[in-house]
Motif scaffolding. Structure first.
Motif, short mmCIF file in Angstrom:
data_model
loop_
_atom_site.label_atom_id
_atom_site.label_comp_id
_atom_site.label_asym_id
_atom_site.label_seq_id
_atom_site.Cartn_x
_atom_site.Cartn_y
_atom_site.Cartn_z
N GLU A 123 0.88 -1.28 0.10
CA GLU A 123 -0.09 0.19 -0.04
C GLU A 123 0.88 1.30 0.08
OE1 GLU A 123 -1.19 0.65 4.52
OE2 GLU A 123 -1.75 -1.25 3.72
N ILE A 124 2.28 1.31 0.28
CA ILE A 124 3.02 2.33 0.12
C ILE A 124 4.05 2.56 -0.77
CG2 ILE A 124 2.43 2.83 2.64
CD1 ILE A 124 5.14 1.98 3.33
N CYS A 125 4.59 1.32 -1.16
CA CYS A 125 5.72 1.43 -2.08
C CYS A 125 5.83 0.10 -3.07
CB CYS A 125 6.94 1.73 -1.44
SG CYS A 125 7.67 0.50 -0.24
N LYS A 126 6.77 0.22 -4.12
CA LYS A 126 6.88 -0.97 -4.77
C LYS A 126 7.97 -1.58 -4.38
CE LYS A 126 8.22 -2.48 -9.56
NZ LYS A 126 9.14 -3.42 -9.18
N THR A 127 8.04 -3.07 -3.96
CA THR A 127 9.14 -3.61 -3.49
C THR A 127 9.84 -4.70 -4.35
OG1 THR A 127 8.11 -3.40 -1.16
CG2 THR A 127 9.93 -5.13 -1.14
N ASP A 128 11.14 -4.60 -4.76
CA ASP A 128 11.86 -5.53 -5.35
C ASP A 128 12.36 -6.54 -4.43
OD1 ASP A 128 10.95 -4.46 -7.76
OD2 ASP A 128 12.91 -3.36 -8.24
N TRP A 129 12.52 -8.08 -4.91
CA TRP A 129 12.96 -8.87 -4.00
C TRP A 129 14.29 -9.49 -4.55
CZ3 TRP A 129 11.54 -14.54 -4.80
CH2 TRP A 129 12.13 -15.35 -3.81
N ALA A 130 15.19 -9.62 -3.96
CA ALA A 130 16.28 -10.30 -4.06
C ALA A 130 16.37 -11.45 -3.07
CB ALA A 130 17.70 -9.46 -4.01
N TYR A 131 16.76 -12.66 -3.69
CA TYR A 131 16.67 -14.12 -2.65
C TYR A 131 18.07 -14.24 -2.24
CZ TYR A 131 18.66 -16.30 -7.18
OH TYR A 131 19.40 -16.50 -8.24
N ASN A 132 19.15 -13.68 -2.53
CA ASN A 132 20.41 -13.67 -2.03
C ASN A 132 21.51 -12.35 -2.18
OD1 ASN A 132 21.66 -13.72 -4.81
ND2 ASN A 132 21.66 -16.10 -4.66
N ALA A 133 22.44 -12.46 -1.65
CA ALA A 133 23.43 -11.18 -1.67
C ALA A 133 23.63 -10.83 -2.92
CB ALA A 133 24.38 -11.36 -0.66
N LYS A 134 24.30 -11.84 -3.79
CA LYS A 134 24.86 -11.68 -5.08
C LYS A 134 23.64 -10.95 -5.88
CE LYS A 134 27.06 -14.04 -8.96
NZ LYS A 134 27.49 -15.15 -9.64
N THR A 135 22.59 -11.35 -5.95
CA THR A 135 21.35 -10.92 -6.62
C THR A 135 21.15 -9.48 -6.26
OG1 THR A 135 20.50 -13.05 -6.85
CG2 THR A 135 18.98 -10.98 -7.50
N ILE A 152 19.30 -10.98 7.79
CA ILE A 152 20.70 -10.97 8.35
C ILE A 152 20.99 -12.64 7.94
CG2 ILE A 152 22.08 -10.98 10.20
CD1 ILE A 152 21.02 -8.42 9.60
N ASN A 153 20.41 -13.44 8.19
CA ASN A 153 20.86 -14.69 7.82
C ASN A 153 20.20 -15.41 6.50
OD1 ASN A 153 21.59 -17.42 7.86
ND2 ASN A 153 21.04 -17.81 9.71
N LEU A 154 21.04 -15.30 5.46
CA LEU A 154 20.90 -15.43 3.90
C LEU A 154 21.24 -16.93 3.72
CD1 LEU A 154 21.62 -12.22 2.28
CD2 LEU A 154 19.26 -12.96 3.18
N GLY A 155 21.39 -17.91 4.77
CA GLY A 155 21.85 -19.14 4.42
C GLY A 155 23.24 -19.14 3.89
N ILE A 156 23.41 -20.05 2.59
CA ILE A 156 24.80 -20.20 2.40
C ILE A 156 25.44 -18.90 1.58
CG2 ILE A 156 26.26 -21.62 0.60
CD1 ILE A 156 24.27 -23.72 0.91
N GLY A 157 26.71 -18.54 1.88
CA GLY A 157 27.09 -17.40 1.30
C GLY A 157 27.23 -16.27 2.15
N MET A 158 27.28 -15.11 1.41
CA MET A 158 27.11 -13.70 2.24
C MET A 158 26.07 -13.69 2.99
SD MET A 158 28.63 -10.77 -0.33
CE MET A 158 28.02 -11.27 -1.60
N ASP A 159 26.03 -12.87 4.11
CA ASP A 159 24.93 -12.61 5.09
C ASP A 159 24.40 -11.22 4.64
OD1 ASP A 159 26.53 -10.85 6.34
OD2 ASP A 159 26.99 -12.15 8.13
N GLY A 160 23.48 -10.84 5.57
CA GLY A 160 22.68 -9.56 4.88
C GLY A 160 23.58 -8.28 5.34
N ILE A 161 24.40 -8.34 6.24
CA ILE A 161 25.37 -7.50 6.77
C ILE A 161 26.51 -7.10 5.60
CG2 ILE A 161 27.06 -6.65 8.31
CD1 ILE A 161 24.37 -6.33 9.42
N GLU A 162 27.04 -8.44 5.33
CA GLU A 162 27.99 -8.26 4.06
C GLU A 162 27.41 -7.53 2.59
OE1 GLU A 162 31.18 -11.76 4.62
OE2 GLU A 162 28.97 -12.57 4.82
N ALA A 163 26.17 -8.20 2.46
CA ALA A 163 25.77 -7.47 1.33
C ALA A 163 25.33 -6.02 1.33
CB ALA A 163 24.35 -8.27 0.93
N VAL A 164 24.72 -5.61 2.45
CA VAL A 164 24.34 -4.00 2.43
C VAL A 164 25.71 -3.22 2.58
CG1 VAL A 164 22.15 -4.51 3.40
CG2 VAL A 164 24.01 -4.07 4.93
N ASN A 165 26.79 -3.78 3.15
CA ASN A 165 27.99 -3.04 3.11
C ASN A 165 28.76 -2.80 1.83
OD1 ASN A 165 28.20 -1.92 5.99
ND2 ASN A 165 28.58 -4.05 6.73
#
Length: 223
Positions: A123-135, A152-165
């Motif tokens: 109801e407020i904004c368009k949200t795009d979805w990425a299923y992992n850090a690389k995407t 934060i916990n994205l399973g195998i590979g980079m976590d959310g903190i690594e991705a956003v930084n």
């Protein structure tokens, strides 16, 4: 029907919250196992849709036993939708007359959770979805988002903190608002994620009003 395991067991005070969405008997950033905490919630809803009920008996350190009971009925009493599509239902329910022209990026490895968040924010904004850090990084390089919601916990590979930084190193993203959306909810977890690069924090489980109000505040402050 009974299902029994020999796992870590569930403390008596936690036996009810495990059926709540995004809750687990053990929570916090220091827990030694993964999981979103929605499996039992989904199971309970399906069981109740069929007129049944679920309960748990458990001893800490010995394991748990889940008991499921269904009423006896004939096949004619059961009605199942023939053309049900979860994806179609979700798309029909999302409101596309957004309050903001801004777009946000959601980084979440679980599709069901991503759909819930997209539905709430519809109801407020368009949200795009990425299923992992690389995407997520690839999507951020191609589009200018106004905010990022990161699990934060994205399973195998980079976590959310690594991705956003890494995303913050992309031109135009240095000061982007980053909302940690996570099941890590013990004392000190919020401060930990804010120090690691997030600007806001919301813990699972959250209600629609909670996450909508937070994203509304973040996007509204940019006007």
């Amino acid at each position: 029907m009974k299902v029994k395991d020999t796992g870590i067991g569930i403390p008596r005070q936690s036996s009810r919250l495990i059926f709540e969405p995004f809750r687990q008997a053990s929570e916090g950033f220091s827990r030694s196992f993964e999981g979103l905490g929605i499996g039992l919630t989904v199971a309970k809803k399906f069981i109740e849709m069929m007129g049944g009920e679920i309960a748990v008996e458990s001893d800490v350190g010995k394991g748990s036993e889940f008991i499921v009971k269904f009423p006896i009925c004939s096949h004619d009493d059961l009605e199942f939708p023939k053309d049900f599509s979860y994806e179609k239902l979700l798309d029909e329910q999302i409101i596309h007359n957004y309050k903001y022209s801004s777009e946000v990026l959601l980084i979440e490895d679980d599709e069901a959770t991503a759909n819930i968040v997209r539905f709430y924010l519809g109801e407020i904004c368009k949200t795009d979805w990425a299923y992992n850090a690389k995407t997520a990084i690839s999507m951020a390089e191609k589009k200018n988002y106004s905010a990022i919601l990161a699990d934060i916990n994205l399973g195998i590979g980079m976590d959310g903190i690594e991705a956003v930084n890494l995303i913050k190193k992309i031109k135009g993203y240095k000061s982007i608002p980053i909302i940690a959306v996570t099941a890590y909810a013990l004392y000190g977890d919020r401060e930990k994620f804010l120090k690691l690069g997030c600007t806001h924090y919301i813990s699972k489980p959250f209600g629609k009003n909670d996450i909508v109000a937070l994203v509304d505040k973040v996007l509204g402050s940019q006007l």
